[in-house]
Write an enzyme that holds these catalytic residues in place. Sequence first.
Site, mmCIF file in Angstrom:
data_model
loop_
_atom_site.group_PDB
_atom_site.id
_atom_site.type_symbol
_atom_site.label_atom_id
_atom_site.label_comp_id
_atom_site.label_asym_id
_atom_site.label_seq_id
_atom_site.Cartn_x
_atom_site.Cartn_y
_atom_site.Cartn_z
ATOM 1 C CD GLU A 145 -1.569 -21.908 -6.451
ATOM 2 O OE1 GLU A 145 -2.047 -22.883 -7.049
ATOM 3 O OE2 GLU A 145 -0.344 -21.754 -6.274
ATOM 4 C CG ASP A 157 1.933 -27.988 -9.075
ATOM 5 O OD1 ASP A 157 2.607 -29.024 -9.263
ATOM 6 O OD2 ASP A 157 0.832 -27.798 -9.621
#
Length: 340
Positions: A145, A157
């Site tokens: 990411e 997360d």
Amino acid sequence: MLRARAPLRVSFSGGGTDMPFYYAEHGGAVLASTINRYTTVSLAPGSDHGAVSLASLDYDLTVKYRLEEKPTYDGVLDLAKAAIRRLVPADFNGGFDVYVQSDAPAGSGLGGSSSLTLALIGTLTALTGAALDHYQLAELAYEIERVDLGMKGGKQDQYGIAFGGFNFIEFAREEIVVHPLRIAPELLRDIECHLLLCYTGRTRLSAGLISRQEELVREKRPETLAGLARLRTLCYEMKNALLRGRLADFAELLNEEWRQKVAANPHVSTPAIDEMLAAARQNGAVGGKLLGAGAGGYLLLFCEVNRKRKVHQALEALGGQFMNFSFVKDGLSVWRSQCR
């Protein structure tokens, strides 16, 4: 057919202190739990050697390319493209079709991007035979990411979703440690009875907010540094309140969390969100905050049980949409299916 499912999450406190640019110097902490809303990825063998087909079942989007080609990152299923590029060699013996589906819209503040990335990693490692532990899964998701795609954000997360359950996560330059919390089942059920998740009707792109917060930290803006430091200590106070069953204190700490989040970065709120939070409190919510980076997504509200209906009505009148949820212990799960 390979399938993987990764849960979404709610974060109670500490968001922003999980950014490497912050915790490397100051340390960070996050209190969060996974919930029974998921991102699901299915992977089916394809007949065309080297061919990849990607499809979003939520948005009717399809991308097709070949493994030996460098994918184009154009905002359409980029996480899937980047995960495949990381995990599947160009000379892989076969082709495959990938289908993704999520229980929450992009920009919801529920960790949807990391949920999708981890579900993709789950299917692709099952395909290639790679074995990763929870920490390795989380770090790989972060790399895909944040490094490969340049998406702004922290690490809460990836870690919270990979491990699953109710976790207290500490971040430091030297290491990241996930502490599962042993909360009595009856207390978890009671917390669920008091909490509401309300979609504000607005999604947000978190990158600009996170970039601005990083600028404020590097500028050493006093309110930002003080707010983030307080968000970190709030995690410890919230954890202790939960473990001791002091739910009234927990609710008030949610209010304090939101005040400090706004102090750290005033851009996280909007007049519409302020109006919804005020309406919730006027009608019986005793604690509340916005989830995620800010400016949209879901509100998390703590209400007296007999006032929940009034809160529902007040926020629905402002365009809010409520989603039922419960806490879950599971993180990423992967399995084989005989049915396409």
